[in-house]
Design a protein around this motif. Structure first.
Motif, PDB file in Angstrom:
ATOM      1  N   SER A 384      94.097  64.909  59.894  1.00 26.81           N
ATOM      2  CA  SER A 384      94.551  65.876  58.906  1.00 26.81           C
ATOM      3  C   SER A 384      93.376  66.592  58.249  1.00 26.81           C
ATOM      4  O   SER A 384      93.436  67.805  57.990  1.00 26.81           O
ATOM      5  CB  SER A 384      95.397  65.188  57.834  1.00 26.81           C
ATOM      6  N   SER A 385      92.304  65.859  58.003  1.00 27.54           N
ATOM      7  CA  SER A 385      91.115  66.487  57.433  1.00 27.54           C
ATOM      8  C   SER A 385      90.557  67.549  58.371  1.00 27.54           C
ATOM      9  O   SER A 385      90.164  68.640  57.944  1.00 27.54           O
ATOM     10  CB  SER A 385      90.047  65.426  57.142  1.00 27.54           C
ATOM     11  N   GLY A 386      90.558  67.248  59.669  1.00 26.18           N
ATOM     12  CA  GLY A 386      90.115  68.229  60.654  1.00 26.18           C
ATOM     13  C   GLY A 386      91.020  69.444  60.693  1.00 26.18           C
ATOM     14  O   GLY A 386      90.554  70.585  60.846  1.00 26.18           O
ATOM     15  N   VAL A 387      92.332  69.200  60.526  1.00 27.32           N
ATOM     16  CA  VAL A 387      93.300  70.300  60.522  1.00 27.32           C
ATOM     17  C   VAL A 387      93.037  71.244  59.359  1.00 27.32           C
ATOM     18  O   VAL A 387      92.870  72.461  59.537  1.00 27.32           O
ATOM     19  CB  VAL A 387      94.744  69.756  60.441  1.00 27.32           C
ATOM     20  N   ASN A 388      93.003  70.704  58.147  1.00 26.76           N
ATOM     21  CA  ASN A 388      92.903  71.615  57.004  1.00 26.76           C
ATOM     22  C   ASN A 388      91.517  72.248  56.874  1.00 26.76           C
ATOM     23  O   ASN A 388      91.390  73.352  56.351  1.00 26.76           O
ATOM     24  CB  ASN A 388      93.367  70.957  55.701  1.00 26.76           C
ATOM     25  N   ALA A 404      89.681  77.592  65.882  1.00 31.66           N
ATOM     26  CA  ALA A 404      90.315  76.636  64.978  1.00 31.66           C
ATOM     27  C   ALA A 404      91.133  75.603  65.746  1.00 31.66           C
ATOM     28  O   ALA A 404      91.084  74.403  65.453  1.00 31.66           O
ATOM     29  CB  ALA A 404      91.202  77.372  63.969  1.00 31.66           C
ATOM     30  N   MET A 405      91.881  76.055  66.756  1.00 33.93           N
ATOM     31  CA  MET A 405      92.687  75.125  67.536  1.00 33.93           C
ATOM     32  C   MET A 405      91.805  74.152  68.320  1.00 33.93           C
ATOM     33  O   MET A 405      92.112  72.958  68.429  1.00 33.93           O
ATOM     34  CB  MET A 405      93.603  75.888  68.498  1.00 33.93           C
ATOM     35  N   GLU A 406      90.709  74.646  68.839  1.00 28.88           N
ATOM     36  CA  GLU A 406      89.778  73.764  69.557  1.00 28.88           C
ATOM     37  C   GLU A 406      89.138  72.768  68.595  1.00 28.88           C
ATOM     38  O   GLU A 406      88.914  71.599  68.935  1.00 28.88           O
ATOM     39  CB  GLU A 406      88.710  74.587  70.269  1.00 28.88           C
ATOM     40  N   ALA A 407      88.835  73.234  67.374  1.00 32.68           N
ATOM     41  CA  ALA A 407      88.250  72.334  66.374  1.00 32.68           C
ATOM     42  C   ALA A 407      89.244  71.234  65.991  1.00 32.68           C
ATOM     43  O   ALA A 407      88.856  70.068  65.810  1.00 32.68           O
ATOM     44  CB  ALA A 407      87.843  73.128  65.139  1.00 32.68           C
ATOM     45  N   ILE A 408      90.518  71.585  65.884  1.00 29.77           N
ATOM     46  CA  ILE A 408      91.535  70.585  65.546  1.00 29.77           C
ATOM     47  C   ILE A 408      91.702  69.588  66.685  1.00 29.77           C
ATOM     48  O   ILE A 408      91.816  68.376  66.464  1.00 29.77           O
ATOM     49  CB  ILE A 408      92.870  71.277  65.211  1.00 29.77           C
TER      50      ILE A 408
END
Length: 418
Positions: A384-388, A404-408
């Motif tokens: 969740s931290s990676g998501v936000n 952003a999607m790759e980072a998540i």
């Protein structure tokens, strides 16, 4: 994930015998406990409980985002952050693996567990680790006066309808930024994206926890692109990149500055429609979550009360958990913004006409799905931290949707490897 070895507790501590409490029988009178919960809470909780049981309560409240770090810091050190603490659905995997909390199976009766259906979210390997006290799931909250003033007679059922309504409200000068959407690096930004992923008819992971959101035609990808479009079109306040969901709820939607809360909390309906607590009393209602297809969906985020193994006042702590999650108190506490977790309490409030937007809440509750059908994983907090963090970066134009999607996805992989 790192495991923490805590001291073992004798079986006697796990089987706490609680005598029935009555007005003239207060076997634990004189004892004191500390309770740590999110703010705000009802002003009379401590005094009401002490009047009924004789047990003194030191009720401590923090913002939701500040509670988990306090819990983890104390529990890693082997000290009790409080005798009774908040226990969010999203912490179940991690806290169970760490062995920090007292199993409650022997002190919570089976009828209560049956009445509180979402208790299963807090049950791991047959151990009930928390008793849910607020039946949080997502609906959409709207200011119906803003809609009426804009000449909108039908509430949106699709995401296209939602955008059209927001644009009309903005064009009429009713709200400069009609849509409330947290985009900061906090949990509220994560849960809003999860809801929109559902709204685009998708899921976060497959059954093996393989990410399903990296492709441009995936629901998760579309959900973030949708959020950024709302921001670009001036339908969401740019300041939302630095605001928590609680701030947007209370300081913007609750003040009549915004017209729509995308990821609405049903428990706030009572407070927002109370003229003693709200500037928009009588104007707020819940609607079913609009989706791309028009078939509503939602997911649950219940919160529970739990007792740390290192609590020194377990009997009194159990008494508080039972009292706070009783049907009578849940019905009373609904006025403070807490939707009952007991099916019996929810039904009785709606039948009595005491549940704000009751028909909508009952209808939405039937569509509530778990975010993780396999159970909340231990690595959820890191994910969740990676998501936000990624959402916040994208909202600040520091990342593209692809990045952003790759980072998540990378955050998920790293979280699973810990």
């Amino acid at each position: 994930m790192q495991k923490f070895v805590l001291r073992l507790i004798g079986s006697a501590a796990l089987a706490i015998a609680m005598p029935a409490l009555a007005d003239d029988a207060k076997p634990l009178a004189g004892q004191s406990i500390t309770v740590l919960m999110p703010s705000p809470q009802g002003a009379t909780i401590a005094t009401d409980f002490e009047a009924e049981t004789g047990i003194h309560v030191d009720l401590q409240t923090l913002s939701w985002d500040d509670i988990r770090p306090k819990l983890v810091t104390a529990l890693v050190a082997g000290t009790a952050p409080a005798d009774v603490t908040e226990f969010d659905w999203s912490w179940t995997g991690q806290f169970s693996a760490a062995g920090w909390f007292l199993p409650l199976n022997d002190v919570i009766d089976p009828d209560t567990v049956t009445d509180i259906g979402v208790a299963k979210i807090f049950t791991v390997d047959g151990k009930l680790l928390g008793v849910p006290y607020t039946n949080d799931f997502r609906v959409m909250l709207v200011n119906k006066k803003h809609f009426a003033d804009a000449g909108i007679s039908q509430m949106p059922k699709t995401l296209d309808d939602l955008v059209a309504a927001a644009k009309k409200i903005k064009e009429k000068g009713i709200a400069q930024y009609p849509i409330g959407l947290p985009l900061s690096a906090t949990e509220g930004a994560s849960t809003s994206w999860y809801l929109l992923t559902k709204a685009f008819d998708g899921e976060l992971f497959d059954k093996d926890f393989k990410p399903l959101f990296t492709s441009p035609d995936s629901a998760g990808y579309k959900a973030l692109a949708f959020e950024l479009m709302l921001l670009k079109e001036g339908l969401v306040d740019p300041a939302s990149t630095g605001l928590k969901d609680s701030q947007i709820n209370e300081s913007m939607f609750g003040q009549g500055i915004t017209s729509i809360m995308v990821s609405g909390e049903p428990g706030r309906l009572g407070q927002m429609n109370d003229p003693n607590q709200s500037k928009v009393a009588g104007q707020v209602e819940a609607i079913l979550v609009p989706t791309e297809s028009g078939e509503t969906r939602s997911f649950g985020l219940p919160e529970a009360l739990a007792i740390p193994n290192v609590s020194l006042n377990k009997e009194a702590a159990v008494a508080f958990v039972k009292w706070f999650t009783s049907k009578d108190f849940q019905k009373k506490n609904a006025a403070n913004g807490f939707l009952p977790t007991r099916t019996s309490a929810l039904s009785e409030l709606n039948e009595a006409g005491k549940l704000n937007s009751g028909d909508v809440l009952v209808a939405q509750s039937k569509t509530v799905e778990p975010l993780f059908p396999q159970g909340t994983p231990p690595w959820y907090p890191q994910f969740s931290s990676g998501v936000n963090t990624a959402i916040n970066s994208a909202a600040k134009s520091q990342m593209s949707v692809d990045q952003a999607m790759e980072a998540i996805a990378s955050a998920a992989k790293q979280a699973m490897a810990q």
